[in-house]
Design an enzyme around this catalytic site. Sequence first.
Site, PDB file in Angstrom:
ATOM      1  N   LYS A   1      35.191  52.990 127.711  1.00  0.00           N
ATOM      2  CA  LYS A   1      34.628  51.684 128.063  1.00  0.00           C
ATOM      3  C   LYS A   1      33.295  51.827 128.803  1.00  0.00           C
ATOM      4  O   LYS A   1      32.460  50.923 128.770  1.00  0.00           O
ATOM      5  CB  LYS A   1      35.606  50.890 128.929  1.00  0.00           C
ATOM      6  CG  LYS A   1      37.008  50.731 128.364  1.00  0.00           C
ATOM      7  CD  LYS A   1      37.038  49.863 127.118  1.00  0.00           C
ATOM      8  CE  LYS A   1      38.426  49.371 126.759  1.00  0.00           C
ATOM      9  NZ  LYS A   1      39.352  50.439 126.293  1.00  0.00           N
TER      10      LYS A   1
HETATM   11  C1  LIG Z   1      40.307  50.422 125.300  1.00  0.00           C
HETATM   12  C2  LIG Z   1      40.816  51.738 124.897  1.00  0.00           C
HETATM   13  C3  LIG Z   1      41.232  51.994 123.579  1.00  0.00           C
HETATM   14  C4  LIG Z   1      41.241  50.917 122.518  1.00  0.00           C
HETATM   15  O1  LIG Z   1      39.945  50.538 122.157  1.00  0.00           O
HETATM   16  P1  LIG Z   1      39.711  49.123 121.399  1.00  0.00           P
HETATM   17  O2  LIG Z   1      38.237  49.003 121.333  1.00  0.00           O
HETATM   18  O3  LIG Z   1      40.329  48.102 122.292  1.00  0.00           O
HETATM   19  O4  LIG Z   1      40.381  49.220 120.096  1.00  0.00           O
HETATM   20  C5  LIG Z   1      41.648  53.278 123.260  1.00  0.00           C
HETATM   21  N1  LIG Z   1      41.685  54.246 124.188  1.00  0.00           N
HETATM   22  C6  LIG Z   1      41.308  54.043 125.469  1.00  0.00           C
HETATM   23  C7  LIG Z   1      41.406  55.145 126.436  1.00  0.00           C
HETATM   24  C8  LIG Z   1      40.855  52.789 125.863  1.00  0.00           C
HETATM   25  O5  LIG Z   1      40.474  52.596 127.132  1.00  0.00           O
END
Ligand SMILES: *Cc1c(COP(=O)(O)O)cnc(C)c1O
Length: 494
Positions: free
Chosen positions: A112
């Site tokens: 993120k």
């Molecule tokens: C948010 C997240 C995901 C999923 O990603 P999306 O964009 O919501 O599909 C997978 N792995 C981690 C560690 C995340 O923080």
Amino acid sequence: MDIQYKSTRGGGSSITASQAILKGLADDGGLFVPDRIPALDVKLEALSGLTYKETAYEVMKLFLSDFTKDELMYCIEGAYDDKFDTEDIAPLVKKDGAFYLELFHGKTIAFKDMALSILPYLMTTSAKKNGVKKEIVILTATSGDTGKAALAGFADVPGTSIIVFYPKNGVSPIQERQMVTQKGKNTHVVGIKGNFDDAQTGVKNMFHSKELAKEMDGAGYQFSSANSINIGRLVPQIVYYVYAYGQLLKQKEIACGEKINVVVPTGNFGNILAAYYAKNMGLPIETLFCASNENKVLYDFFQTGTYNRKRPFVLTCSPSMDILISSNLERLIYRITGDDAAKTKELMEALAGSGEYEITEDMRGRLSDFASGFATEEETHAAIRRLYDRTGYVMDTHTAVASHVYETEAKKTGVKTLLASTASPYKFARSVMESMGQECDSATDFDLVDRLAGLSGVKVPQAIEEIRSAGIIHDTVCDKTEMEQTVRSILGLD
Ligand SMILES: *Cc1c(COP(=O)(O)O)cnc(C)c1O
């Protein structure tokens, strides 16, 4: 010509990128989508010579076409600096024949950060461009990682405040600690008695409330979103796929133009959608593998053409993927209807009403870019152990879901494959140590962190060191029905 953004559900008029970033969600409840996907205008062979920041500029200038070069460079320079613990920003490592794109070298050690370190810059620049004088209130639901990354990005950013809702019993202990110790006088963190979908629905409802919007306006506030429904999140996520392709070229692992597979551990469908946009921009991608955990609503969707959220919600060891309503799928649905907003609206209303929808044969025919797989809890643990035994490399539980899908699905295609490695194993130390057969019952999370350092030979990241002794600042908990009331009291609206 400038790219304009419009709602997937057809309401409202077309707006610029900066306006879409400010709004977050369209007024009719739809998501903003670009009116076309621009083609990359750098030659593929030139990608190998670009730094992460240069790649970011080449991608973002195409989508955020109302930003000037100076504005974009200011955002990019501010975001991708020494907040990341490596100059590569997103290093590519080859393990056991596959390429792991490590997206966890930012401030909060999850992918993120790739977008949330730039979103505050994009948001404040957008506010300036559009003469917005009101305070921007970032309202966010998190399955664990978005919350901390958004808090870290927006803490003490002038002209903004941020309120994060997380499922009180649905995140890892380290994720929770990261959030509740967040400093910054404009930050607010609230645990809800409910799951991520409840948090996300509550936030969406507040976005839709005309009454709340009016009161906010009167008090000098306006909402925006740091969730991946904001195109200011999505566009920066396209960058690392383009960058990774350049790195594969640079490392002479592929020939120019050679197609690669991409496997993405998926929850809200934001990360994999960014890869799909990259493909549509002309990046040579063969197949996009959507990897799910036991909440395999997306796997079932790709297999059957029916999206059905009516099923038990499972708490897994990959909590950031514990999602049954994948918001960004709406953007794919819109594409495969052939940009038919009325059809998209009908399907999304069916989902909100009866809890399911079925796509047409035509639409299914346009899903050939995708394949899907899923991993059970056992398979997830086994994948961590397998890669560790083979290579000594430790991955996190989310990446492990992708790794399992690589082993069982992608590998047999014989196409070189990139895996999105979405979190540091330190963020999920307990589950990771359990996977490796370590005795964990009597150990604290921080004991496990130290033991993991011994096993992996990777230094404990700063993000973990920081929270060892940090005091708890946020302790608000509310019922899932009280989210709006909580926001009102935080903002002093009553
Ligand atoms: C948010 C997240 C995901 C999923 O990603 P999306 O964009 O919501 O599909 C997978 N792995 C981690 C560690 C995340 O923080």
